[in-house]
Design an enzyme around this catalytic site. Structure first.
Site, PDB file in Angstrom:
ATOM      1  N   LYS A  93      40.684  39.802  35.614  1.00 18.99           N
ATOM      2  CA  LYS A  93      41.188  39.444  36.954  1.00 18.99           C
ATOM      3  C   LYS A  93      42.217  38.314  36.863  1.00 18.99           C
ATOM      4  O   LYS A  93      42.083  37.263  37.485  1.00 18.99           O
ATOM      5  CB  LYS A  93      40.048  39.061  37.901  1.00 18.99           C
ATOM      6  CG  LYS A  93      39.059  40.209  38.128  1.00 18.99           C
ATOM      7  CD  LYS A  93      38.000  39.865  39.150  1.00 18.99           C
ATOM      8  CE  LYS A  93      36.992  40.979  39.342  1.00 18.99           C
ATOM      9  NZ  LYS A  93      36.028  41.112  38.225  1.00 18.99           N
ATOM     10  N   ILE A  97      50.711  32.893  37.615  1.00 11.77           N
ATOM     11  CA  ILE A  97      52.106  33.330  37.540  1.00 11.77           C
ATOM     12  C   ILE A  97      52.306  34.148  36.259  1.00 11.77           C
ATOM     13  O   ILE A  97      51.517  34.057  35.318  1.00 11.77           O
ATOM     14  CB  ILE A  97      53.073  32.136  37.587  1.00 11.77           C
ATOM     15  CG1 ILE A  97      52.784  31.158  36.435  1.00 11.77           C
ATOM     16  CG2 ILE A  97      52.962  31.412  38.925  1.00 11.77           C
ATOM     17  CD1 ILE A  97      53.823  30.036  36.301  1.00 11.77           C
TER      18      ILE A  97
END
Ligand code: 5BU
Length: 267
Positions: A93, A97
């Site tokens: 998960k 960025i």
């Protein structure tokens, strides 16, 4: 049965070779089960895979919940998964960025070197997909991202508008093999399938033969309902690793999921 006969439009419309590898494995082993192997030691993980390997098509890990991780011991798990022809799926998960996600594919766990599939949130922007793909490229490998379009946990913030944005990011991306959908709700899976179309997969956690509420906000739907609604892989954890007979449970989830696929595709 040949994979292309079994999977119909999903086979012919999917572009990613990993999707085809999964579909072939599922057809040959007659199972759509992705085992959520949420064990706390590598030894327990290997024991579990050795026990239920014939009944599953993919292996999902949380490498960061293992207490005794070492690259040597993890190699034992990779070997075991390879022996059973399982795709290795790290449910990381990713959510940062793009550049940081690329570097997080390395690090002590070096996910890029062994995972075929990883999960990612779309929350930080679409470039996260390129970051993860760059992580695999750094070790000359190719993998597939499953973007979280829905979640199974109650109270999650992934509403329908968010789901739409996730699909826009994933659609047509060579690095996105599909989406995570909410297996606890056949209605939500069906709605997701209608938006996704045929060319990408939907994998669904929140699946258990005992439907209803699980622990700490988890919710469960029936494997058959999820597959009939458009799921291509049922992600099952405690339904298998928490069962009295893990092998019998795995066989049962395999049978339920495979029969549902045959029914869905008119086989
Ligand atoms: P369970 O024991 O079958 O409830 O385990 C479910 C697994 O699926 C577990 O590893 C979760 O991290 C994973 N999961 C989930 O339950 N719900 C989600 O929305 C996503 C992943 Br994304």
């Amino acid at each position: 049965m040949e994979a292309e006969d079994l999977w119909g439009a999903r086979w012919t419309s999917s572009a990613n070779p990993l999707a085809h590898r999964y579909m072939e494995t599922a057809a040959r082993k007659q199972t759509l089960v992705c085992l959520a192997a949420d064990m706390r030691s590598v030894g327990e993980l290997i024991d579990l895979v050795e026990e239920v390997g014939p009944y599953i098509a993919a292996l999902k890990t949380h490498v960061d919940m293992v207490d005794d991780f070492s690259s040597e011991s993890w190699q034992g798990l990779i070997d075991s998964a390879k022996k059973h022809d399982l795709l290795l799926f790290e449910d990381r998960k990713f959510a940062d960025i793009g550049k940081v996600s690329q570097n997080q594919m390395a690090g002590v766990h070096d996910i890029r070197s062994w995972a075929d599939i990883v999960t990612a949130h779309r929350i930080s922007g679409p470039d996260i997909v390129e970051g993860i793909a760059a992580g695999w490229a750094d070790v000359a490998r190719i993998g597939g991202v499953l973007l979280l379009a829905q979640m199974s946990s109650s109270g999650n913030l992934l509403n329908a508008d968010y789901t739409d944005e996730v699909i826009v990011t994933g659609r047509g991306s060579p690095n996105v093999i599909g989406f995570i959908g909410n297996g606890s709700s056949a209605e939500e899976v069906a709605a997701l399938r209608a938006k996704v179309g045929d060319s990408q997969m939907i994998w669904t956690p929140g699946v258990n033969l005992a439907v209803g509420d699980g622990e700490m906000g988890q919710r469960y739907g029936h494997p058959k309902g999820a597959v009939l609604a458009g799921s291509d892989a049922i992600i099952v954890g405690s339904g298998i690793h928490g069962a009295d007979s893990r092998q019998e449970a795995a066989a049962e989830y395999a049978r339920e999921s495979f029969e549902a696929l045959c029914e869905r595709e008119g086989q």
